[in-house]
Design a protein around this motif. Structure first.
Motif, mmCIF file in Angstrom:
data_model
loop_
_atom_site.group_PDB
_atom_site.id
_atom_site.type_symbol
_atom_site.label_atom_id
_atom_site.label_comp_id
_atom_site.label_asym_id
_atom_site.label_seq_id
_atom_site.Cartn_x
_atom_site.Cartn_y
_atom_site.Cartn_z
ATOM 1 N N MET A 1 0.870 -1.278 -0.170
ATOM 2 C CA MET A 1 0.021 -0.291 0.034
ATOM 3 C C MET A 1 0.831 1.146 -0.105
ATOM 4 O O MET A 1 1.807 1.251 0.849
ATOM 5 N N ALA A 2 0.758 2.289 -0.770
ATOM 6 C CA ALA A 2 1.352 3.469 -0.939
ATOM 7 C C ALA A 2 1.110 4.364 0.311
ATOM 8 O O ALA A 2 -0.102 4.411 0.783
ATOM 9 N N THR A 3 1.979 4.897 0.711
ATOM 10 C CA THR A 3 1.754 5.871 2.023
ATOM 11 C C THR A 3 2.601 7.086 1.512
ATOM 12 O O THR A 3 3.163 7.394 0.535
ATOM 13 N N THR A 4 2.491 8.182 2.413
ATOM 14 C CA THR A 4 3.180 9.517 1.981
ATOM 15 C C THR A 4 4.761 9.256 2.268
ATOM 16 O O THR A 4 5.603 10.116 1.629
ATOM 17 N N ASP A 5 4.973 8.318 2.821
ATOM 18 C CA ASP A 5 6.396 8.140 3.051
ATOM 19 C C ASP A 5 7.221 6.900 1.958
ATOM 20 O O ASP A 5 8.255 6.809 2.025
ATOM 21 N N GLY A 6 6.134 6.234 1.455
ATOM 22 C CA GLY A 6 6.801 5.293 0.513
ATOM 23 C C GLY A 6 5.876 4.043 0.513
ATOM 24 O O GLY A 6 4.487 4.541 0.161
ATOM 25 N N PHE A 7 5.950 2.701 0.716
ATOM 26 C CA PHE A 7 5.022 1.868 0.861
ATOM 27 C C PHE A 7 5.147 0.818 1.998
ATOM 28 O O PHE A 7 6.084 0.541 2.587
ATOM 29 N N GLU A 8 4.077 0.425 2.185
ATOM 30 C CA GLU A 8 3.966 -0.638 3.570
ATOM 31 C C GLU A 8 3.924 -1.738 2.766
ATOM 32 O O GLU A 8 2.991 -2.162 1.717
ATOM 33 N N THR A 9 4.516 -2.956 3.349
ATOM 34 C CA THR A 9 4.541 -4.207 2.860
ATOM 35 C C THR A 9 4.221 -5.164 3.932
ATOM 36 O O THR A 9 4.396 -4.898 5.206
ATOM 37 N N PHE A 10 4.049 -6.585 3.444
ATOM 38 C CA PHE A 10 3.711 -7.636 4.607
ATOM 39 C C PHE A 10 4.757 -8.556 3.865
ATOM 40 O O PHE A 10 4.346 -9.384 2.947
ATOM 41 N N ASP A 11 5.967 -8.667 4.560
ATOM 42 C CA ASP A 11 6.859 -9.616 4.079
ATOM 43 C C ASP A 11 6.651 -11.126 4.240
ATOM 44 O O ASP A 11 6.118 -11.531 5.648
ATOM 45 N N LEU A 12 6.229 -11.912 3.301
ATOM 46 C CA LEU A 12 5.887 -13.392 3.630
ATOM 47 C C LEU A 12 7.027 -14.416 3.911
ATOM 48 O O LEU A 12 7.040 -15.572 3.854
ATOM 49 N N ALA A 13 8.025 -13.734 4.321
ATOM 50 C CA ALA A 13 9.283 -14.185 4.801
ATOM 51 C C ALA A 13 10.095 -15.411 3.846
ATOM 52 O O ALA A 13 10.820 -16.129 4.350
ATOM 53 N N VAL A 14 9.676 -15.425 2.590
ATOM 54 C CA VAL A 14 10.254 -16.360 1.607
ATOM 55 C C VAL A 14 10.962 -15.489 0.595
ATOM 56 O O VAL A 14 10.169 -14.574 -0.217
ATOM 57 N N ASP A 15 12.021 -15.737 0.110
ATOM 58 C CA ASP A 15 12.751 -14.982 -1.018
ATOM 59 C C ASP A 15 13.344 -15.874 -1.733
ATOM 60 O O ASP A 15 13.917 -17.038 -1.584
ATOM 61 N N LEU A 16 13.539 -15.377 -3.035
ATOM 62 C CA LEU A 16 14.187 -16.272 -4.102
ATOM 63 C C LEU A 16 15.505 -15.345 -4.369
ATOM 64 O O LEU A 16 15.477 -14.356 -5.002
ATOM 65 N N VAL A 17 16.599 -16.038 -4.151
ATOM 66 C CA VAL A 17 17.952 -15.326 -4.611
ATOM 67 C C VAL A 17 18.313 -16.067 -6.098
ATOM 68 O O VAL A 17 18.423 -17.262 -6.158
ATOM 69 N N ILE A 18 18.676 -15.461 -6.870
ATOM 70 C CA ILE A 18 18.981 -15.683 -8.198
ATOM 71 C C ILE A 18 20.335 -15.201 -8.554
ATOM 72 O O ILE A 18 20.587 -13.894 -8.363
ATOM 73 N N ALA A 19 21.168 -15.787 -8.961
ATOM 74 C CA ALA A 19 22.610 -15.512 -9.563
ATOM 75 C C ALA A 19 22.425 -14.197 -10.754
ATOM 76 O O ALA A 19 21.534 -14.713 -11.681
ATOM 77 N N PRO A 20 23.373 -13.346 -10.757
ATOM 78 C CA PRO A 20 23.130 -12.429 -11.630
ATOM 79 C C PRO A 20 23.035 -12.784 -13.451
ATOM 80 O O PRO A 20 22.315 -12.553 -14.194
ATOM 81 N N GLU A 21 23.593 -14.150 -13.634
ATOM 82 C CA GLU A 21 23.790 -14.672 -14.834
ATOM 83 C C GLU A 21 22.701 -15.546 -15.052
ATOM 84 O O GLU A 21 22.568 -16.251 -16.033
ATOM 85 N N LEU A 22 21.898 -15.836 -14.164
ATOM 86 C CA LEU A 22 20.756 -16.479 -13.894
ATOM 87 C C LEU A 22 20.772 -18.000 -14.021
ATOM 88 O O LEU A 22 20.127 -18.820 -14.554
ATOM 89 N N SER A 23 22.008 -18.448 -13.754
ATOM 90 C CA SER A 23 22.608 -19.842 -13.888
ATOM 91 C C SER A 23 22.230 -20.585 -12.726
ATOM 92 O O SER A 23 21.876 -22.000 -12.827
ATOM 93 N N ARG A 24 21.883 -19.993 -11.555
ATOM 94 C CA ARG A 24 21.535 -20.805 -10.385
ATOM 95 C C ARG A 24 20.348 -20.007 -9.530
ATOM 96 O O ARG A 24 20.597 -18.740 -9.633
#
Length: 116
Positions: A1-24
């Motif tokens: 949700m946008a606010t006057t200061d930026g955005f509020e988020t709800f982190d669902l605690a899982v992230d995907l980390v991808i190598a810059p060259e997309l190999s892994r």
């Protein structure tokens, strides 16, 4: 949700980390996501789109579509030294951050904090 200061988020605690060259790639913090589900912080209703998004993002990665279609151009992106330094809105101190609690009876609670 946008606010006057930026955005509020709800982190669902899982992230995907991808190598810059997309190999892994690797999922990060799946244990935190599972723990948040056990505690009821992330409901089944909130978890279902996460599962769907996982499959969707991996398909885009495999097919080199979506944000991965032109990976070479964004992987080589660099900050332009002549650009002005970003400023916080409303004259806020650079040491001031807004913190929103994860859950408070179904509503987030916003607090201001000064970093030392």
């Amino acid at each position: 949700m946008a606010t006057t200061d930026g955005f509020e988020t709800f982190d669902l605690a899982v992230d995907l980390v991808i190598a810059p060259e997309l190999s892994r790639w690797e999922w990060k913090d799946e244990d935190e996501h599972a723990h948040a589900r056990r505690l009821g912080i992330i409901s089944d209703t909130e978890h279902q789109p996460v599962d769907a998004a996982r499959a969707h993002i991996l398909a885009m990665l495999e097919e080199r579509t979506g944000p991965f279609a032109d990976a070479a151009s964004w992987a080589s992106w660099r900050w332009e030294p002549t650009w002005p330094t970003p400023r916080l809105p409303d004259g806020r101190s650079p040491n001031s951050v807004a913190v929103t609690s994860c859950r408070t009876g179904g509503q987030g609670r916003r607090q201001e904090a000064e970093l030392s």
